[in-house]
Design a protein around this motif. Structure first.
Motif, mmCIF file in Angstrom:
data_model
loop_
_atom_site.group_PDB
_atom_site.id
_atom_site.type_symbol
_atom_site.label_atom_id
_atom_site.label_comp_id
_atom_site.label_asym_id
_atom_site.label_seq_id
_atom_site.Cartn_x
_atom_site.Cartn_y
_atom_site.Cartn_z
ATOM 1 N N GLY A 237 0.813 -1.207 0.000
ATOM 2 C CA GLY A 237 0.000 0.000 0.000
ATOM 3 C C GLY A 237 0.844 1.253 0.000
ATOM 4 O O GLY A 237 2.005 1.260 -0.414
ATOM 5 N N ASP A 238 0.266 2.340 0.499
ATOM 6 C CA ASP A 238 0.954 3.631 0.516
ATOM 7 C C ASP A 238 1.964 3.684 1.660
ATOM 8 O O ASP A 238 1.621 3.418 2.819
ATOM 9 N N VAL A 239 3.194 4.074 1.317
ATOM 10 C CA VAL A 239 4.299 4.084 2.278
ATOM 11 C C VAL A 239 5.080 5.383 2.124
ATOM 12 O O VAL A 239 5.249 5.906 1.017
ATOM 13 N N GLY A 240 5.567 5.914 3.247
ATOM 14 C CA GLY A 240 6.455 7.067 3.243
ATOM 15 C C GLY A 240 7.781 6.715 3.885
ATOM 16 O O GLY A 240 7.889 5.731 4.628
ATOM 17 N N PHE A 241 8.793 7.518 3.597
ATOM 18 C CA PHE A 241 10.130 7.272 4.131
ATOM 19 C C PHE A 241 10.662 8.539 4.791
ATOM 20 O O PHE A 241 10.232 9.655 4.469
ATOM 21 N N GLY A 242 11.607 8.367 5.707
ATOM 22 C CA GLY A 242 12.231 9.500 6.371
ATOM 23 C C GLY A 242 13.649 9.167 6.773
ATOM 24 O O GLY A 242 14.040 7.983 6.807
ATOM 25 N N PHE A 327 3.047 0.654 -3.057
ATOM 26 C CA PHE A 327 3.591 -0.668 -3.340
ATOM 27 C C PHE A 327 2.428 -1.644 -3.542
ATOM 28 O O PHE A 327 1.696 -1.954 -2.592
ATOM 29 N N THR A 328 2.266 -2.132 -4.779
ATOM 30 C CA THR A 328 1.112 -2.992 -5.090
ATOM 31 C C THR A 328 1.500 -4.260 -5.841
ATOM 32 O O THR A 328 0.631 -5.010 -6.271
ATOM 33 N N SER A 355 7.685 -5.813 -1.627
ATOM 34 C CA SER A 355 6.299 -5.389 -1.788
ATOM 35 C C SER A 355 5.372 -6.602 -1.813
ATOM 36 O O SER A 355 5.734 -7.674 -2.321
ATOM 37 N N GLN A 356 4.185 -6.428 -1.266
ATOM 38 C CA GLN A 356 3.157 -7.466 -1.279
ATOM 39 C C GLN A 356 1.905 -6.914 -1.935
ATOM 40 O O GLN A 356 1.402 -5.862 -1.537
ATOM 41 N N SER A 357 1.401 -7.629 -2.931
ATOM 42 C CA SER A 357 0.202 -7.158 -3.623
ATOM 43 C C SER A 357 -1.055 -7.375 -2.798
ATOM 44 O O SER A 357 -2.027 -6.629 -2.911
ATOM 45 N N LYS A 358 -1.028 -8.384 -1.959
ATOM 46 C CA LYS A 358 -2.169 -8.650 -1.097
ATOM 47 C C LYS A 358 -1.989 -7.886 0.203
ATOM 48 O O LYS A 358 -1.070 -8.169 0.975
ATOM 49 N N VAL A 359 -2.868 -6.929 0.441
ATOM 50 C CA VAL A 359 -2.776 -6.117 1.644
ATOM 51 C C VAL A 359 -3.125 -6.975 2.842
ATOM 52 O O VAL A 359 -4.131 -7.699 2.839
#
Length: 572
Positions: A237-242, A327-328, A355-359
């Motif tokens: 899914g939606d991911v952010g980085f820092g 990530f899908t 990445s994993q397509s299945k949430v």
């Protein structure tokens, strides 16, 4: 490859320009041979441009002065003095010089002005009967030439030690620009130092202290870094980085700010931060750039490599989908940080994610527990006792505000109204009205609104007390009927002041804060100066005061017009 990246075009043409013979990110070129250094000292800094500070980005360069005051400060180029300022806190004594090439230079924390400039400041202080002044000058009133001494360096205002704060601003927009881009460079061959990386997993909710975080310790040196415990990190899914990072140069071991951060996914840049220029009405947006909840909890500056939807600041020259990566698929992806200083020295960190397509869990539409305030809309909330209004653009993301009425505190003239918390930052103030108890009567003009014990000010308006706070918390009404307190330091009635250079006083107020202080000797107004660090108010004797007996009088008034007066005879 991440699907959103496959569908995106990287609009990054023209952002890379040569500097220090290395590529750094900047959106335009600046004249590099126009300005001189403001001090005749080997250039060394104690603070960098856009360095991370609590609640603001640092707006210039702090030049070191060998821990001493009194070095000559030179005009960086031809121009004219366009603004003079004496500030309680902040820059202290400051000079603004406007130049014909469209830029203005600023010199802060000055010990003193040149004699010609000092006379202008003193005349304006006498005219306004206040030592705190801020005024503009006409172009022909005070011309200067490049290299002319305009002041002596110091540490006036809100600083701990001697140095010169120096800025270059766009005269028209008043945006402040990194002085090093004008060729005012500092010796530096050290790459930035990287600390902790972070992964943020979003579930459709606004970003806040409850957002899922995975902190990743980092090790390395000399520009090459890796995760302390390398492993394949799972994302979907939606991911952010820092990343947390700081820089050192060859002149000091200060933890300076970095110049740029690029986040790359499979070699494609999805987010760029660059400390090139920003506007002052955006400086509070540092709390949207850093992980503000993490900073409050740990004191650590994690620099988010994604942009909150309500954050508008010119330090983000480029991003795809605001830096949020979706990530899908079921592939392994390479994540890379490239962190540079203004000299072009670079540090890198790379790691892999799976990445994993299945949430793993079903993401439902976000449902607020309280009242959802939207970052892009005007927001109101009201009851019969209180009202709140937050304008569009003042929030960095949607905020779930739970409004609670708490019991009245001792001495309060209203109930306590709680909403929001310390983890939610806003860009500017908002309007808050609270209706006082009916027994406030003739004391309504003495009412203020208090937030967790801190006075937010207040005026009586249409049956309410209104204020403009800059944070959330617990608000209630109190009365300020107590006058300020005055304490003499070196004077008493009948004192012999012949051997003293000045009269020193202290003053304080219990709630609303001091508004004015007026000093008189023998009934004639005299200039008092209030020092930010010592909190001492002083009058310096001059040759105009004759020998013999005199009367000193000081009247201090707070924001609610409560006044105190101290009076003493003395001999000179």
């Amino acid at each position: 490859m991440v699907k959103k990246l496959l569908a995106s075009t990287l609009l990054f043409v023209g952002f890379l320009c040569a500097a220090y013979a290395q590529d750094i990110v900047q959106t335009k070129q600046y004249p590099t041979n126009y300005f001189r250094y403001p001090l005749d000292l080997p250039p060394a800094t104690a603070g960098s441009f856009a360095e991370l500070r609590p609640n603001h980005f640092h707006s210039g360069l702090d030049f070191r002065t060998n821990q001493r005051d009194g070095y000559p400060v030179h005009a960086a180029a031809d121009g004219f003095v366009s603004r003079l300022r004496v500030q309680f806190g902040g820059f202290g004594n400051a000079i603004y010089i406007t130049h014909p090439n469209g830029y203005t230079t600023v010199y802060g924390h000055l010990q003193s002005f040149s004699p010609e400039i000092a006379k202008l400041v003193h005349d304006y202080q006498v005219q306004s009967k206040c030592d705190i002044v801020d005024f503009n000058l006409l172009p022909l009133q005070m011309p200067v030439i490049k290299g002319q001494v305009v002041a002596l360096s110091g540490h006036t205002g809100g600083v701990a030690g001697p140095h010169l704060h120096f800025e270059i601003r766009d005269t028209q927009t008043e945006q402040t620009i990194n002085p090093s881009l004008f060729g005012l460079t500092i010796p530096d061959n050290k790459p930035p130092i990287l600390g902790t990386a972070c992964i943020y997993r979003f579930t459709g909710a606004p970003f806040n202290e409850k957002t899922n975080r995975e902190l990743l310790p980092v090790v390395g040196a000399n520009g090459h870094y890796r995760l302390l415990k390398p492993h394949l990190i799972t994302v979907n899914g939606d991911v952010g980085f820092g990343i947390s990072a700081y820089d050192e140069n060859n002149t000091s071991v200060n933890h300076n700010g970095v110049y740029s951060i690029e986040l790359k996914v499979d070699g494609k840049t999805v987010f760029t931060f660059a400390a090139e220029r920003f506007a002052f009405d955006q400086t509070h947006a540092i709390n949207a750039y850093i992980d503000f909840p993490e900073f409050l909890n740990s004191g650590r500056f994690i620099q988010k490599c994604f942009i909150l939807p309500g954050s508008k600041i010119t330090l983000y020259p480029q991003s795809i989908n605001r830096g949020v990566v979706s990530f899908t698929d079921d592939s392994v992806h390479n994540i890379e940080y490239v962190v540079k200083d203004i000299a072009g020295n670079a540090s890198t960190l790379s790691f892999k994610v799976k990445s994993q397509s299945k949430v793993a869990h079903f993401i439902q539409a976000y449902k607020a527990l309280g009242t959802l305030f939207h970052y892009d809309k005007d927001n109101q909330y009201s009851t019969d006792k209180m009202k709140v209004n937050i304008l569009a653009g003042n929030l960095y993301d949607d905020v779930d505000l739970i409004f609670t009425t708490l019991p009245k505190k001792p001495g309060a003239f209203s109930a306590t109204y709680k909403f929001g918390d310390r983890y939610t930052s806003i860009n500017d103030s908002y309007d808050l009205w609270i209706k006082p108890d009916s027994n406030i009567g003739r004391y309504a003009n003495k009412a203020v609104i208090v937030n967790n014990g801190v006075c937010e000010g207040g005026v009586y308006e249409d049956g309410y007390i209104k204020c403009q706070p800059k944070s959330f918390g617990e608000f209630y009404i109190k009365l300020d009927t107590v006058p300020p307190h005055i304490s003499p330091v070196n004077i008493q009635n009948g004192a012999n002041m012949a051997g003293k250079r000045a009269i020193f006083m202290r003053m304080s107020d219990n709630l609303s804060g001091i508004k004015t202080y007026l000093g008189y000797i023998d009934g004639q107004w005299v200039l008092m100066a209030w020092d930010f660090k010592s909190k001492v108010l002083s009058y310096t004797f001059d040759d105009s005061l004759s020998h013999g007996k005199h009367t000193f009088e000081l009247t201090v008034t707070d924001q609610k017009d409560n006044s105190s007066t101290y009076k003493a005879d003395f001999y000179r």
